[in-house]
Enzyme design. Structure first.
Site, PDB file in Angstrom:
ATOM      1  N   HIS A 120     -12.428   6.966   1.728  1.00  0.00           N
ATOM      2  CA  HIS A 120     -13.784   6.521   1.442  1.00  0.00           C
ATOM      3  C   HIS A 120     -14.727   7.109   2.491  1.00  0.00           C
ATOM      4  O   HIS A 120     -14.368   7.248   3.663  1.00  0.00           O
ATOM      5  CB  HIS A 120     -13.871   4.992   1.462  1.00  0.00           C
ATOM      6  CG  HIS A 120     -15.115   4.474   0.816  1.00  0.00           C
ATOM      7  ND1 HIS A 120     -16.329   4.426   1.478  1.00  0.00           N
ATOM      8  CD2 HIS A 120     -15.352   4.004  -0.437  1.00  0.00           C
ATOM      9  CE1 HIS A 120     -17.244   3.934   0.656  1.00  0.00           C
ATOM     10  NE2 HIS A 120     -16.687   3.672  -0.504  1.00  0.00           N
ATOM     11  N   HIS A 121     -15.944   7.461   2.054  1.00  0.00           N
ATOM     12  CA  HIS A 121     -16.895   8.115   2.963  1.00  0.00           C
ATOM     13  C   HIS A 121     -17.285   7.200   4.123  1.00  0.00           C
ATOM     14  O   HIS A 121     -17.760   7.671   5.161  1.00  0.00           O
ATOM     15  CB  HIS A 121     -18.144   8.541   2.180  1.00  0.00           C
ATOM     16  CG  HIS A 121     -18.756   9.810   2.679  1.00  0.00           C
ATOM     17  ND1 HIS A 121     -18.552  10.301   3.959  1.00  0.00           N
ATOM     18  CD2 HIS A 121     -19.574  10.716   2.075  1.00  0.00           C
ATOM     19  CE1 HIS A 121     -19.220  11.428   4.111  1.00  0.00           C
ATOM     20  NE2 HIS A 121     -19.846  11.697   2.985  1.00  0.00           N
ATOM     21  N   ALA A 122     -17.098   5.895   3.976  1.00  0.00           N
ATOM     22  CA  ALA A 122     -17.384   4.976   5.081  1.00  0.00           C
ATOM     23  C   ALA A 122     -16.411   5.164   6.236  1.00  0.00           C
ATOM     24  O   ALA A 122     -16.697   4.758   7.366  1.00  0.00           O
ATOM     25  CB  ALA A 122     -17.333   3.525   4.599  1.00  0.00           C
TER      26      ALA A 122
END
Length: 447
Positions: A120-122
């Site tokens: 996930h980009h987080a």
């Protein structure tokens, strides 16, 4: 909002391929303690879905779930590999588990195999993703490792190799003291600098922006700015950085500007083919790393500029000139900000995208046309237990109103492009590969 990396490798000579793949799987599935957040899952506070999120350790981490093994059908061409990656990238990550997956892929021709890592980009940005690859590999073809690239031990070893390790009992380093001083100074300067940025934006909207491009102003609507389905289409290709550098030196433009000109020419051809070339030029959101040189631990440290791609110009020289003017104005503005201010500015830049997407208006009132990212990678040839890394292809994210993303990584003399799109909204996206080559040839002929 998940992103991924596709690493293409070649089996070393005289190894048993099945045993080699099993060893690779054992490394990722080892019980070595993983660095944050790869052993952490997203948790909600007292307000539930309407409150803030935070990371909590997952006591039931199941590595057999996160590490998966695939084999391509014969004949194992890149076409079949990209089709598999397209399907893997279409699936959402399980939000109840740590937000990552690793897929080990064999069956490719020419003694090759691949590793597709989805996160996930987080949890990661482009630079952190490249460092994840570097931390799991070595420039020494004889080096051996059984560490998971996601482990704390591999991360600490990578930092030590880059001169960032020190004894915890020692006094703060000069870098840390300088960072502390800059932090306190920033408390007094930030508001003034951000105010200056807002003034520049206001001047741009009044037509006095001096080359600066901003969201929504003269941004045309095209097939790229469509609602996205759950299906994806991924394609990839590499170009020699020497070819791009030759154009860069001849035109006094940066390598990144020349690549943006490649993308501009390719997108212009693609939209012409679709009968959808707009009057105004496309605008691209271009991420810019604001990571400090010695920052090895931040998951995400990125800001943004908006580039005018000049697609309304038929002449490639005019397109390149428009790109250079807009990126220079954007970089000059970012150059006035500290890393903290640039991160705050990034939040301001992302807000229009998320507001437009959440309100469901990005597909008819887009703040920008697409996203084009440049991620600097390692210059040296890397190996995993003697297996040379042949290419490192990024697989980014698309969402409503932004159905196409182009990202490229520089690695060992090449620019490795990864293009991801919604299969339904942006048909025949594989043609962009041919159009990128034609656009680069056009730029070479120009100089």
């Amino acid at each position: 909002m998940h992103v991924a990396g596709l690493n293409l490798l070649e089996f070393p000579e005289r190894v048993h391929r099945r045993n080699f793949m099993a060893r690779l799987g054992d490394c990722y599935s080892s019980t070595t303690e993983l660095r944050k957040p790869f052993a952490h899952r997203v948790a909600h506070g007292a307000l539930g879905r309407f409150g803030p999120l935070y990371w909590e350790h997952d006591p039931d981490l199941d590595l057999d779930y996160h590490v998966r093994h695939s084999a391509l059908p014969e004949p194992g061409r890149y076409r079949e590999l990209f089709a598999l990656v397209s399907r893997l990238h279409a699936a959402l990550l399980d939000r109840s588990r740590p937000l990552w997956e690793v897929h080990l892929i064999e069956g490719l021709r020419d003694r090759q195999f691949a590793v597709y890592t989805k996160l996930h980009h987080a949890t990661i940005d482009g630079v952190a993703g490249v460092r994840l690859t570097e931390g799991g590999c070595s420039p020494d073809p004889t080096a051996n490792t059984d560490l998971s690239p996601l482990s704390i031990e591999a991360h600490d070893r990578f930092k030590a190799q880059h001169g960032h390790a020190r004894d915890k009992d020692l006094a703060p380093s000069e870098f840390e003291l300088k960072a502390m001083a800059e932090f306190f100074k920033a408390q007094f300067d930030t508001s003034a600098h951000i105010l200056g940025v807002i003034k520049n934006y206001a001047a741009t909207w009044l037509g006095l922006g001096n080359g600066l491009a901003v969201p929504w102003r003269h941004v045309p609507h095209t097939v790229i700015n469509s609602q996205v389905s759950g299906s994806r289409r991924f394609v990839a290709q590499s170009w020699s950085i020497d070819r791009v550098r030759a154009v860069s030196e001849a035109t006094d433009a940066t390598i990144n500007d020349v690549v943006l000109a490649m993308c501009s020419g390719a997108l212009r051809r693609y939209l012409e083919e679709q009968g959808d070339l707009p009057e105004h030029s496309l605008r691209a959101l271009v991420p810019v790393s604001v990571r400090e040189k010695n920052d090895f631990d931040s998951a995400v440290a990125v800001s943004y500029i908006v580039a005018d791609l000049g697609t309304r110009h038929e002449d490639p020289a005019d397109r390149l000139e428009a790109i250079v003017d807009s990126t220079l104005a954007g970089k000059e503005m970012l150059g006035e900000l500290t890393a903290r201010e640039a991160s705050l500015y990034a939040s301001l830049m992302q807000t229009p995208l998320f507001i437009a997407s959440l309100m469901g208006v990005a597909d008819w009132f887009p703040p920008v046309s697409t996203v084009i990212s440049n991620v600097p990678g390692p210059r040296d040839q890397l190996y995993w237990n003697g297996a040379p890394l042949l290419g490192s292809y990024p697989v980014s994210a698309v969402f409503h109103g932004f159905a196409l993303n182009i990202t490229f990584v520089s690695y060992h003399g090449n620019l490795d492009f990864g293009i991801i799109a919604c299969r339904r909204s942006v048909p025949r996206v594989q043609r962009l590969i041919d159009y990128l080559e034609q656009s680069l040839s056009e730029l070479e002929d120009m100089v």
